[in-house]
Design a protein around this motif. Sequence first.
Motif, short mmCIF file in Angstrom:
data_model
loop_
_atom_site.label_atom_id
_atom_site.label_comp_id
_atom_site.label_asym_id
_atom_site.label_seq_id
_atom_site.Cartn_x
_atom_site.Cartn_y
_atom_site.Cartn_z
N VAL A 126 0.89 -1.06 0.16
CA VAL A 126 -0.03 -0.04 0.08
C VAL A 126 0.86 1.38 0.20
N ILE A 127 2.08 1.07 0.52
CA ILE A 127 3.00 2.39 0.51
C ILE A 127 3.65 2.43 -0.93
N ALA A 128 4.05 1.64 -1.48
CA ALA A 128 4.83 1.64 -2.90
C ALA A 128 3.76 1.78 -4.01
N GLY A 129 2.40 1.56 -3.61
CA GLY A 129 1.33 1.36 -4.73
C GLY A 129 1.22 0.18 -5.63
N THR A 130 2.00 -0.80 -5.26
CA THR A 130 1.97 -2.15 -5.90
C THR A 130 0.48 -2.97 -5.73
N GLY A 159 -9.46 7.24 -8.78
CA GLY A 159 -8.16 7.58 -8.45
C GLY A 159 -7.78 6.94 -7.46
N PHE A 160 -8.32 6.18 -6.53
CA PHE A 160 -7.78 5.69 -5.16
C PHE A 160 -6.41 4.72 -5.43
N THR A 161 -6.29 4.25 -6.67
CA THR A 161 -5.29 3.43 -6.88
C THR A 161 -3.78 3.99 -7.11
N ASP A 162 -4.21 5.41 -7.23
CA ASP A 162 -2.95 5.93 -7.27
C ASP A 162 -2.69 7.10 -6.05
N TRP A 163 -3.44 6.58 -5.20
CA TRP A 163 -3.42 7.33 -3.90
C TRP A 163 -2.60 6.64 -2.78
N ILE A 164 -1.39 7.20 -2.57
CA ILE A 164 -0.27 6.39 -1.81
C ILE A 164 -0.29 7.18 -0.45
N THR A 166 1.48 8.27 2.56
CA THR A 166 2.86 9.02 2.75
C THR A 166 2.87 9.55 4.15
N PRO A 167 3.92 9.68 4.79
CA PRO A 167 4.14 10.23 6.08
C PRO A 167 3.64 11.61 6.10
N ASP A 168 3.68 12.34 5.05
CA ASP A 168 3.10 13.87 5.00
C ASP A 168 1.69 13.58 5.02
N LEU A 169 1.11 12.61 4.47
CA LEU A 169 -0.35 12.55 4.61
C LEU A 169 -0.86 12.25 5.98
N VAL A 170 0.00 11.21 6.63
CA VAL A 170 -0.38 10.88 8.04
C VAL A 170 -0.30 12.01 8.80
N ARG A 171 0.92 12.88 8.84
CA ARG A 171 0.94 13.99 9.56
C ARG A 171 0.24 15.17 9.43
N HIS A 172 -0.23 15.34 8.18
CA HIS A 172 -0.86 16.67 8.02
C HIS A 172 -2.47 16.32 7.40
N LEU A 177 -7.50 10.20 5.62
CA LEU A 177 -7.04 8.86 5.51
C LEU A 177 -8.30 8.18 6.58
N GLN A 178 -8.72 8.83 7.23
CA GLN A 178 -9.96 8.27 8.17
C GLN A 178 -11.34 8.38 7.11
N ARG A 179 -11.28 9.21 6.16
CA ARG A 179 -12.59 9.35 5.47
C ARG A 179 -12.39 8.20 4.39
N ARG A 180 -11.45 7.86 3.99
CA ARG A 180 -11.10 6.73 2.82
C ARG A 180 -11.18 5.43 3.81
N SER A 181 -11.62 5.21 4.91
CA SER A 181 -11.60 4.21 5.54
C SER A 181 -12.94 3.74 6.05
N ALA A 182 -13.08 2.58 6.45
CA ALA A 182 -14.50 2.22 6.88
C ALA A 182 -14.46 0.99 7.94
#
Length: 309
Positions: A126-130, A159-164, A166-172, A177-182
Amino acid sequence: MKGALLRLTLVALDCQTTPKDDFEVVIVDDASSVDLDGFVRSFGDEHPSLSLRVLRNTGPVYGQSHAYNLGLDAARGCIVLLCTDDSLLAPAAVASHIAAHERRLEPAYVCGVERQYMFSVLFRDVIAGTLQPPGDLAIRAFGSLLGFTDLRRTAEQLGFTDWIVTPDLVRHHFGELQRRSALTPGFEDMYRELESDRTDMDWLAVRMGNHSIRRQTLKEIGNLDEGIGGGNSDQALGLRLQDAAIPIVLDRGAHSVLLEHRRDLRSFTGESGLAALAARWPRPDVSRLREYFALGYERSISTYRDLLR
């Protein structure tokens, strides 16, 4: 243990609203091939206010319960939060766990709310996008659960398969990330069970990753049971808590996102783990656990309770 995934977990811990002087992070490496000491030193240099310690088991691999017990013995705080390297804690999670314990006069095992990153099942990494190969059974099953005819196609269109991640995403952008979770039906069912008046099967709601308990309380009930392997160590802890009359409670203020945890029912229904549980707790609700997990993603504790009648 994958360094890139652990980095995201540590970034989430570095973003906690609780002052850094009020908690520590004990990382247990269960005989992995990663140079964890070097990785953590590097991360610590970048984030000097976060207290990090590494315990390394050089082999063989003893399993999750042994790793948690090592961390428990080394921990200096009075409350321990049992986290994993695939569970990202929301910024207020640590503060919520501390407050939950401070509100209670008696010891308790506190469960936070864990959402699953909705599209992690699509990825081999999920981090590398593979991505997983087309037609992957887990993708089809999870997509059906969420009401998607073709989860992969839907994710590609959005476009979620291109959504990686990242540390910046987690931090800011943790909220995104929560909205894309269930919440999966199984986890929501466990939370409803904990909020109900029934307590007989609360032990089935123990899933380590965003859970906490007073360190001394866990020591008094004998730590985690290292004789129960695989995915059944959670149930073993739940049963120990039940035997000790330690209430298992829900705190909906403590949130996390389970990032990369491909569910494999075989890890829960392995003969050795179930046999060990049944031998230690020889009663129907334990010996028939295979029937509970056989209900799949939509399993419910109330349905299992009905099966036992």
